[in-house]
Design an enzyme around this catalytic site. Structure first.
Site, PDB file in Angstrom:
ATOM      1  N   ASP A  30       0.750  -1.366  -0.267  1.00 28.40           N
ATOM      2  CA  ASP A  30      -0.074   0.073   0.146  1.00 28.40           C
ATOM      3  C   ASP A  30       0.587   1.443   0.127  1.00 28.40           C
ATOM      4  O   ASP A  30       2.026   1.161   1.328  1.00 28.40           O
ATOM      5  CB  ASP A  30      -0.576  -0.525   1.125  1.00 28.40           C
ATOM      6  CG  ASP A  30      -1.831  -1.506   1.371  1.00 28.40           C
ATOM      7  OD1 ASP A  30      -1.731  -1.982   0.413  1.00 28.40           O
ATOM      8  OD2 ASP A  30      -2.841  -0.852   2.219  1.00 28.40           O
TER       9      ASP A  30
ATOM     10  N   ASP B 169     -15.444  -2.996  -0.393  1.00 28.83           N
ATOM     11  CA  ASP B 169     -14.396  -2.785   1.073  1.00 28.83           C
ATOM     12  C   ASP B 169     -15.451  -2.736   2.298  1.00 28.83           C
ATOM     13  O   ASP B 169     -16.882  -1.710   1.905  1.00 28.83           O
ATOM     14  CB  ASP B 169     -13.550  -1.650   1.147  1.00 28.83           C
ATOM     15  CG  ASP B 169     -12.686  -1.861  -0.146  1.00 28.83           C
ATOM     16  OD1 ASP B 169     -11.868  -3.493   0.223  1.00 28.83           O
ATOM     17  OD2 ASP B 169     -11.810  -1.053  -0.701  1.00 28.83           O
TER      18      ASP B 169
END
Length: 237
Positions: free
Chosen positions: A8, A127
């Site tokens: 990330d 998500d």
């Protein structure tokens, strides 16, 4: 079950957030170095997220293109990809799979175009908090049911769906095996799980729940277990 080590990227650094909170980040160094480490350890794929793209605060696409070029590994990329131009640019630069998150929910026309043109190179990232989808880098909460959206996207031809339980992400508190099992049983797509992996037992549990892939971030970065150990646990008994 494929293991996807996570890289990330925020402000040009490899970080991990806790529950997706921008102010709760741990810095793990240069993304290219982290990716190279996973390559040396035998990664089959990499999962790369442009957090600045997701939050609308920047663009790390050059770093991501360098990771693709330098490692030679298949890379799936997400984070703020919401246009045809962005999809084309990533795929033209060697990214193997593009993940549509907010766009998968808010722009069905883009999803249809992407699947029509790129097929299995398009994934949807769902998500969720308490089963409801969060959008725009997890900063906006919707009332959209994650399971219903997964069914819809599968019907539109999306063949890979990545499900993340936000409350568990970066917390090493254990994965949501119940939802993973439901998705695997009820949705005609390859389900990739994400969020909360803390042990090799969690890896085995997600395999048994029917996940076709598993994204692992903090547990690998913090050395809870090795990538090689995770890959062995992901294999059928």
């Amino acid at each position: 079950m494929i293991i996807y080590p996570a890289v990330d990227i925020r402000d040009g650094r490899c970080v991990r957030l806790r529950k997706g909170e921008p102010d709760a980040a741990t810095d793990y160094g240069r993304p290219a170095e982290v990716a190279a480490r996973y390559q040396r350890e035998g990664a089959a794929w990499l999962h790369v997220v442009d957090l600045d793209g997701a939050f609308g605060t920047g663009d790390n696409s050059e770093i991501i293109a360098a990771i693709v070029h330098e490692t030679g590994l298949p890379v799936q990329v997400g984070g703020g990809i919401r246009s045809r131009e962005q999809i084309r640019r990533y795929l033209d630069r060697g990214v193997s799979r593009v993940i549509l998150g907010t766009a998968a929910v808010e722009n069905p026309e883009l999803v249809r175009w992407a699947v029509d043109n790129y097929g299995g190179r398009i994934a949807a990232g769902l998500d969720a908090r308490r089963g409801r989808l969060a959008l725009h880098g997890w900063t906006a909460q919707s009332d959209v049911d994650a399971l219903e959206m997964a069914r819809h996207l599968s019907g539109e031809g999306v063949s890979v769906i990545i499900y993340t339980d936000i409350a568990r992400d970066g917390m090493m508190s254990g994965p949501d095996t119940d939802m993973t099992a439901r998705l695997a049983a009820e949705v005609r797509a390859n389900i990739v799980g994400s969020g909360g992996i803390s042990s090799l037992g969690d890896v085995e549990a997600m395999r048994e729940a029917g996940a076709g892939g598993l994204i692992i971030g903090r547990a690998l970065l913090d050395g809870a277990f090795s990538l090689a150990e995770a890959v062995r646990c992901a294999e059928p008994c």
